[in-house]
Design a protein around this motif. Structure first.
Motif, PDB file in Angstrom:
ATOM      1  N   GLY A  33       4.429  10.220   0.748  1.00 52.01           N
ATOM      2  CA  GLY A  33       5.341   9.263   1.360  1.00 52.01           C
ATOM      3  C   GLY A  33       5.649   8.144   0.398  1.00 52.01           C
ATOM      4  O   GLY A  33       5.423   8.258  -0.816  1.00 52.01           O
ATOM      5  N   LEU A  34       6.160   7.062   0.933  1.00 50.40           N
ATOM      6  CA  LEU A  34       6.428   5.879   0.111  1.00 50.40           C
ATOM      7  C   LEU A  34       6.062   4.640   0.913  1.00 50.40           C
ATOM      8  O   LEU A  34       5.966   4.659   2.140  1.00 50.40           O
ATOM      9  N   VAL A  35       5.854   3.538   0.196  1.00 45.95           N
ATOM     10  CA  VAL A  35       5.520   2.274   0.839  1.00 45.95           C
ATOM     11  C   VAL A  35       6.281   1.163   0.133  1.00 45.95           C
ATOM     12  O   VAL A  35       6.476   1.209  -1.091  1.00 45.95           O
ATOM     13  N   THR A  36       6.737   0.181   0.892  1.00 50.12           N
ATOM     14  CA  THR A  36       7.458  -0.956   0.323  1.00 50.12           C
ATOM     15  C   THR A  36       6.673  -2.240   0.572  1.00 50.12           C
ATOM     16  O   THR A  36       5.769  -2.279   1.419  1.00 50.12           O
ATOM     17  N   ILE A  37       7.051  -3.278  -0.117  1.00 52.83           N
ATOM     18  CA  ILE A  37       6.379  -4.568   0.083  1.00 52.83           C
ATOM     19  C   ILE A  37       6.598  -5.071   1.499  1.00 52.83           C
ATOM     20  O   ILE A  37       5.742  -5.735   2.080  1.00 52.83           O
ATOM     21  N   GLU A  38       7.735  -4.705   2.092  1.00 53.46           N
ATOM     22  CA  GLU A  38       8.009  -5.111   3.473  1.00 53.46           C
ATOM     23  C   GLU A  38       7.027  -4.466   4.436  1.00 53.46           C
ATOM     24  O   GLU A  38       6.579  -5.096   5.400  1.00 53.46           O
ATOM     25  N   ILE A  83      13.177   5.351  -9.652  1.00 53.82           N
ATOM     26  CA  ILE A  83      13.681   4.627  -8.484  1.00 53.82           C
ATOM     27  C   ILE A  83      15.092   4.112  -8.781  1.00 53.82           C
ATOM     28  O   ILE A  83      15.338   3.517  -9.828  1.00 53.82           O
ATOM     29  N   LEU A  84      15.998   4.350  -7.846  1.00 52.07           N
ATOM     30  CA  LEU A  84      17.363   3.848  -7.963  1.00 52.07           C
ATOM     31  C   LEU A  84      17.527   2.620  -7.079  1.00 52.07           C
ATOM     32  O   LEU A  84      17.244   2.669  -5.882  1.00 52.07           O
ATOM     33  N   LEU A  85      17.979   1.515  -7.660  1.00 56.28           N
ATOM     34  CA  LEU A  85      18.308   0.314  -6.908  1.00 56.28           C
ATOM     35  C   LEU A  85      19.796   0.328  -6.584  1.00 56.28           C
ATOM     36  O   LEU A  85      20.629   0.505  -7.478  1.00 56.28           O
ATOM     37  N   PHE A 110       2.163  -5.586  -6.206  1.00 54.30           N
ATOM     38  CA  PHE A 110       3.581  -5.833  -5.979  1.00 54.30           C
ATOM     39  C   PHE A 110       3.986  -7.185  -6.574  1.00 54.30           C
ATOM     40  O   PHE A 110       5.022  -7.305  -7.239  1.00 54.30           O
ATOM     41  N   ARG A 111       3.181  -8.204  -6.312  1.00 55.34           N
ATOM     42  CA  ARG A 111       3.507  -9.557  -6.795  1.00 55.34           C
ATOM     43  C   ARG A 111       3.411  -9.634  -8.315  1.00 55.34           C
ATOM     44  O   ARG A 111       4.304 -10.169  -8.974  1.00 55.34           O
ATOM     45  N   GLU A 112       2.324  -9.120  -8.865  1.00 52.09           N
ATOM     46  CA  GLU A 112       2.087  -9.266 -10.302  1.00 52.09           C
ATOM     47  C   GLU A 112       3.065  -8.450 -11.136  1.00 52.09           C
ATOM     48  O   GLU A 112       3.514  -8.900 -12.202  1.00 52.09           O
ATOM     49  N   ASN A 113       3.390  -7.246 -10.684  1.00 52.80           N
ATOM     50  CA  ASN A 113       4.256  -6.354 -11.460  1.00 52.80           C
ATOM     51  C   ASN A 113       5.730  -6.432 -11.062  1.00 52.80           C
ATOM     52  O   ASN A 113       6.562  -5.765 -11.668  1.00 52.80           O
ATOM     53  N   ARG A 114       6.012  -7.186 -10.009  1.00 49.52           N
ATOM     54  CA  ARG A 114       7.387  -7.467  -9.575  1.00 49.52           C
ATOM     55  C   ARG A 114       8.163  -6.191  -9.234  1.00 49.52           C
ATOM     56  O   ARG A 114       9.287  -5.992  -9.659  1.00 49.52           O
ATOM     57  N   TYR A 115       7.527  -5.321  -8.475  1.00 47.86           N
ATOM     58  CA  TYR A 115       8.246  -4.172  -7.924  1.00 47.86           C
ATOM     59  C   TYR A 115       8.029  -4.154  -6.411  1.00 47.86           C
ATOM     60  O   TYR A 115       7.098  -4.771  -5.897  1.00 47.86           O
ATOM     61  N   HIS A 116       8.921  -3.480  -5.699  1.00 48.24           N
ATOM     62  CA  HIS A 116       8.934  -3.561  -4.237  1.00 48.24           C
ATOM     63  C   HIS A 116       8.719  -2.217  -3.550  1.00 48.24           C
ATOM     64  O   HIS A 116       8.690  -2.161  -2.325  1.00 48.24           O
ATOM     65  N   MET A 117       8.593  -1.155  -4.309  1.00 43.71           N
ATOM     66  CA  MET A 117       8.402   0.167  -3.721  1.00 43.71           C
ATOM     67  C   MET A 117       7.437   0.970  -4.577  1.00 43.71           C
ATOM     68  O   MET A 117       7.436   0.855  -5.801  1.00 43.71           O
TER      69      MET A 117
END
Length: 283
Positions: free
Chosen positions: A177-182, A116-118, A158-165
């Motif tokens: 596909g992909l999923v985000t925290i949003e 993943i690229l930020l 998402f919360r425990e591992n601190r990633y958003h996608m």
């Protein structure tokens, strides 16, 4: 203070206490189903113990427990990805146009996920330039999850591992596909809009007096009206269809064609269709 006023206030407090007692006793009775719990919450809202927004969020939080990732994910055909062998001059236009903050990095195919690229990790390019730049040095590990995963479980991860996608795979191990925290949070609190969100009903975004970013699904009739063009509407329905016919094949990103002095550059396309185009009008 008059006795009537005191009596009225005490009566009101008594009613409030009665409702609170009733609500607490309802919960202590241990609702036997999701419907029982929702009925208690709606009854509390009807008596103004909760407002509509709070009820909506509670219902959303309950609903999340029963939903799977496949129901909210962004499908493979709509993913915006960066290729691992691309340089900054190749992928920066995609990042700028999409205005996303995170991008899957892929190898030879969409199923070959490298990481993943930020977008924020590209900021050093402003000061240091592109000399010695390598995506391998800045991409982060990708989280791969099955499309059957429950949303409440994913939100906790998402919360425990601190990633958003997370990248989503189907039963055969292919990227679905992909999923985000949003995407998950929107099931609880409703649509989350920010300054980069575009009107879903709009096909055109003006860049300058002569340049526009348009969606390939824009009907030709609307395109002709918007830009005073005269493109043929008899064989295809959308401007994307006009471009595919002009190219003679399904184009890839950055391919350019000219039709009646209108210059089109493909900004984003996948293996199935064109999604986003930059239009330069004739002078």
């Amino acid at each position: 203070m008059s006795e009537d006023s005191s009596s009225s206030r005490l009566s009101s407090r008594g009613q409030d206490k009665s409702w609170l007692d009733k609500l607490m006793s309802s919960f202590s009775a241990e609702p036997k189903s999701r419907e029982d719990l929702l009925n208690i919450i709606k009854e509390a809202a009807a008596n103004q113990l909760l407002d509509d927004e709070a009820v909506g969020m509670i219902e959303g939080a309950i609903d999340v427990q029963e939903r799977q990732v496949r129901e909210v994910m962004i499908p493979r055909s709509q993913m915006v990805v960066i290729k691992a062998d691309e340089g900054p001059s190749d992928f920066l236009p995609t990042i700028i146009e999409s205005a996303h903050s995170r991008f899957p990095v892929v190898g030879d195919s969409m199923d070959d996920i490298k990481g993943i690229l930020l977008a924020k990790d590209l900021l050093p390019l402003i000061l240091n330039g592109t000399d010695g730049f390598s995506l391998d040095h800045i991409i982060r590990p990708a989280s791969i999850i099955p499309e059957s995963k429950r949303l409440n479980v994913l939100l906790r991860e998402f919360r425990e591992n601190r990633y958003h996608m997370a990248l989503v795979i189907d039963e055969y191990g292919a990227i679905a596909g992909l999923v985000t925290i949003e995407d998950v949070l929107e099931k609880i609190v409703g649509e989350i809009e920010d300054e980069t969100d575009e009107d879903d009903d709009g096909y055109v975004r003006k860049v300058s007096d002569s340049e526009y970013v348009i969606k390939a699904l824009m009907p030709i009739e609307e395109f002709n009206e918007e830009f005073e063009a005269g493109f043929d509407e008899s064989e295809v329905d959308t401007i994307g269809g006009i471009l595919i016919r002009a190219f003679g094949h399904l184009p890839t990103r950055n391919e350019v064609t000219e039709i009646d002095n209108h210059i089109f550059r493909v900004l984003y396309a996948d293996s199935r269709q064109i999604h986003l185009i930059r239009l330069t009008l004739p002078e």
